[in-house]
Design an enzyme around this catalytic site. Structure first.
Site, mmCIF file in Angstrom:
data_model
loop_
_atom_site.group_PDB
_atom_site.id
_atom_site.type_symbol
_atom_site.label_atom_id
_atom_site.label_comp_id
_atom_site.label_asym_id
_atom_site.label_seq_id
_atom_site.Cartn_x
_atom_site.Cartn_y
_atom_site.Cartn_z
ATOM 1 N N HIS A 495 1.471 1.471 14.928
ATOM 2 C CA HIS A 495 1.497 2.587 15.875
ATOM 3 C C HIS A 495 0.111 2.784 16.512
ATOM 4 O O HIS A 495 -0.035 2.793 17.736
ATOM 5 C CB HIS A 495 1.942 3.852 15.125
ATOM 6 C CG HIS A 495 1.969 5.093 15.957
ATOM 7 N ND1 HIS A 495 3.140 5.666 16.386
ATOM 8 C CD2 HIS A 495 0.975 5.890 16.426
ATOM 9 C CE1 HIS A 495 2.866 6.749 17.100
ATOM 10 N NE2 HIS A 495 1.547 6.913 17.132
ATOM 11 N N GLU A 496 -0.891 2.925 15.667
ATOM 12 C CA GLU A 496 -2.242 3.173 16.195
ATOM 13 C C GLU A 496 -2.742 1.969 16.989
ATOM 14 O O GLU A 496 -3.471 2.118 17.967
ATOM 15 C CB GLU A 496 -3.212 3.517 15.064
ATOM 16 C CG GLU A 496 -2.868 4.786 14.281
ATOM 17 C CD GLU A 496 -2.623 6.009 15.150
ATOM 18 O OE1 GLU A 496 -3.135 6.070 16.286
ATOM 19 O OE2 GLU A 496 -1.873 6.910 14.701
ATOM 20 N N HIS A 499 -1.676 2.359 20.494
ATOM 21 C CA HIS A 499 -2.597 3.202 21.271
ATOM 22 C C HIS A 499 -3.840 2.391 21.649
ATOM 23 O O HIS A 499 -4.375 2.519 22.747
ATOM 24 C CB HIS A 499 -3.040 4.413 20.449
ATOM 25 C CG HIS A 499 -2.004 5.490 20.324
ATOM 26 N ND1 HIS A 499 -1.405 6.086 21.416
ATOM 27 C CD2 HIS A 499 -1.481 6.111 19.236
ATOM 28 C CE1 HIS A 499 -0.550 7.024 20.989
ATOM 29 N NE2 HIS A 499 -0.576 7.054 19.673
HETATM 30 ZN ZN LIG Z 1 0.568 8.300 18.318
#
Ligand SMILES: [Zn+2]
Length: 703
Positions: A495-496, A499
């Site tokens: 997830h990170e 980003h």
């Molecule tokens: Zn997030």
């Protein structure tokens, strides 16, 4: 979302200002020099704590002077001499504050905290100086008034609009009386939010269940019993066992305790937080906040608070949000009813003579999970060594985007746990640096997030490459084994990293063109989670840390089979809370509102079953009353989930690593998010608007 903090953006917005003392610009303060490190990365080996404050204060000084010059410019306001000039201002402040606020989140100490306390009021003064500045606004308004004639690019229009609306939403266009009232309302609202959060903290940390006899712990795992004994001891009750209403204490009790009466007691206490008619009661605070929020947005010309909030988001209007939530509501409710029947069957088989109640849900869900899926986290961890998982995320990105990710040992770091990678195009062109800082340490906040030491920009023909960092608090290595991650941590790492790719691939001219709304910003991150547990991807990276054997198909099947487990329940409790949030922020008649009646009528209206409660009750709904970020915005998590499920659908249709699809995702979403309307960008990627079908399928609503 929960895992992501956009520090850097926040800081940009918070630019502010003040009277400066003479600065001690000693030549050995690295913030006052050009960095001669590779890629001008922060020289962490040279930066000392005492360097921050003088550089921050000087940065504020310079920024303020630059803004004054923009205001004093006698030329007719243009995009270039006003908007672009603001974007170019504050170079030193950006340079130091990005480093400083990252360090204060991930490697803090008392001195760093003191500097933060000193500088925060100065930053908000600078913010007020800019955003309440009539003269500056006049320039921006005159540009905005004739923007149609100016031939601006979509990105320039977006940046202009950000400034214009920020000023307006700060109340710049109001007359003096209204402006004064708005200031009062804002001040009162922030105090009420603070009080709401403090009350909730007290209620959540209160001991809701104290157990005196060991027999009453029946069913609880040893680690849970141990935790309860420590909590009791911490509260002066040595020899007993205590539970509070924090999720890590509350949830395992409801999952495992065989004492139905005690489960009921704890469950009811959980739902009553902030509603006990004691000094920590939040009902009056809610009434005041709802009424003040309504008054505030009426001053600003909006019908309801939701209208005011949503106009900045992808969803745009309350009607769109309601439609979105109701489309999901019915199938979610149907699935939760099937889940309920499955649990009732176990109750009946056990020969128990009762109907499933709210306090039974976790307990029987756990039984269903064991019986149906035979899944145990301990079996999985050996396949999720941190280094392998990280390499898995890198390999997915390399296969999708053709990039190379190469370890660099010549870049200064602020802690020995930090590692640095250079991200390059297939042809070797430098893209940016990626730092990982994955393990807990004292001085690091809880949670996981993505941030940057420097954002990408391309002003005046100078392409600045980004320096992105992912921070986590993952399971650490021990003396006899490496860091073995949980399933949830595997998700978080991917997830990170999503980003991070968003930050690394960013291709905007202006730094101010990187602001995505709350219902879009999680698309780049959440989509990466789809690859994390895909069977083909698991085969690539999930290797036993001792033997190097790839994860067996049997385990992959268990992961896959359990993917729809309890999804009806999760969706229903989330959607109920989202609808409650929307009802509060679209309510028109606010006279004599009783918060409890209001909530009951909202939840009855939608047909919520009594076995499931809204994920939050109004009196403990911190997302919407403890602050403002998610008010009329709690729906945003699923809105972004629709986008990521639908976007990932393009990969499922064309190939998990299809180059053309990946190229489009990179070009329209990862490079441009923030610099154009999110729906426009999405349509350019997908060829159409998102459909909720893929999210429904992910939940197993149609199963
Ligand atoms: Zn997030």
């Amino acid at each position: 979302m929960k895992r992501f903090i956009y520090f850097s953006l926040f800081i940009f917005i918070l630019l502010p200002a003040i009277n400066m003392k003479a600065q001690n610009k000693t030549s050995n303060n690295p913030f006052f020099t050009e960095w001669d490190t590779p890629f001008q990365a922060p020289p962490f080996d040279k930066i000392k704590t005492e360097h921050y404050l003088p550089a921050l204060e000087e940065g504020i000084n310079i920024k303020r002077a630059e803004i004054e010059r923009i205001i004093d410019n006698p030329d007719k306001p243009t995009f270039e001499n006003t908007i672009a000039a603001i974007e170019k201002s504050g170079e030193l402040l950006n340079k130091v504050s990005r480093v400083f606020f990252n360090i204060s989140g991930s490697n803090s100490n008392d001195e760093i905290q003191k500097i933060a306390e000193t500088i925060t009021p100065q930053l908000s003064k600078l913010h007020n100086y800019i955003y309440l500045n009539e003269k500056l606004f006049e320039r921006i308004k005159s540009i905005n008034d004739e923007k149609e004639k100016l031939n601006l690019t979509p990105e320039e229009l977006k940046v202009l609009d950000n400034y214009y609306t920020d000023f307006v939403r700060n109340g710049i266009g109001l007359d003096a009386v209204k402006k004064e009232r708005l200031k009062e309302i804002n001040k009162e609202l922030s105090m009420l939010s603070l009080k709401f959060g403090n009350n909730l903290r007290k209620e959540t940390n209160a001991l809701a269940l104290i157990i005196n006899n060991k027999e009453d712990l029946v069913g609880l795992p040893d680690a849970v019993i141990q935790g309860a004994a420590e909590l009791a001891k911490h509260n002066g009750l040595e020899g007993k066992w205590a539970f509070n209403l924090q999720r890590p204490s509350f949830t395992p009790f409801l999952q495992y305790s065989e004492r139905r009466d005690l489960r009921e007691k704890l469950y009811k206490a959980y739902l009553k937080r902030g509603n006990n008619n004691n000094e920590y009661d939040n009902k009056d605070i809610i009434k005041k906040m709802i009424s003040l929020r309504s008054e505030k947005v009426k001053l600003l010309g909006f019908k309801t608070y939701a209208d005011y909030k949503l106009v900045k988001n992808m969803a745009k209007t309350p009607e769109n949000v309601f439609k979105f939530l109701f489309d999901l509501w019915k199938p979610a409710l149907e699935k939760s009813k099937r889940e309920e029947r499955e649990m009732q069957k176990i109750i009946d088989e056990e020969g128990k003579n009762y109907e499933l109640a709210g306090w039974d849900w976790w307990y029987y869900a756990e039984k269903v999970k064991k019986a149906k899926y035979d899944l145990d986290e301990g079996m999985l961890r050996p396949y999720f060594k941190m280094e392998n998982v990280r390499q898995g995320a890198f390999d997915v990105a390399s296969k999708l985007y053709g990039i190379q990710i190469v370890k660099r040992d010549d870049i200064p770091v602020y802690d020995s746990d930090v590692e640095v990678y250079e991200v390059k195009e297939a042809d070797g062109t430098h893209i940016g640096l990626f730092y990982t800082d994955y393990f807990p340490r004292s001085g690091k906040r809880a949670g996981a997030w993505s941030s940057s030491f420097r954002g990408q920009s391309d002003m005046d023909g100078k392409f600045i490459t980004p320096l992105i960092v992912n921070v986590g608090n993952f399971s650490k290595p021990t003396d006899n084994q490496p860091a073995l991650l949980s399933l949830d941590e595997v998700h978080t790492l991917f997830h990170e990293f999503g980003h991070a790719l968003n930050g690394l691939f960013s291709k905007s001219i202006y730094p101010g063109a990187k602001r995505s709304p709350v219902d879009f910003i999680e698309l780049p991150s959440q989509i990466m989670e789809n690859w994390a547990l895909n069977p083909a991807v698991l085969k690539m990276y999930a290797k036993h840390y001792k033997t190097g054997e790839p994860i067996p198909d049997e385990l992959i099947n268990k992961i896959t089979n359990s993917q729809y487990f309890n999804k009806g329940f999760e969706a229903v409790e989330y959607l109920a809370a989202s609808l409650l949030d929307m009802d509060w922020h679209t309510a028109m008649d606010l006279t004599n509102i009783d918060p409890i009646q209001f909530e009951d009528s909202c939840l009855n209206k939608i047909g919520l079953i009594p076995e499931i409660a809204s994920r939050y009750q109004s009196t403990n709904f911190n997302h919407i009353f403890g602050g403002d970020g998610y008010s009329a915005g709690y729906y945003g998590y699923y809105w972004a989930a629709v986008l990521d499920a639908d976007a990932f659908g393009a990969f499922l249709e064309n190939g998990l690593f299809d180059k053309t699809t990946a190229e489009k995702f990179r070009r329209f979403i990862l490079e441009k998010s923030g610099s154009d309307d999110p729906m426009n960008l999405y349509i350019q990627f997908r060829g159409r608007e998102p459909k909720p079908d893929a999210l429904m399928a992910r939940f197993g609503f149609n199963k």
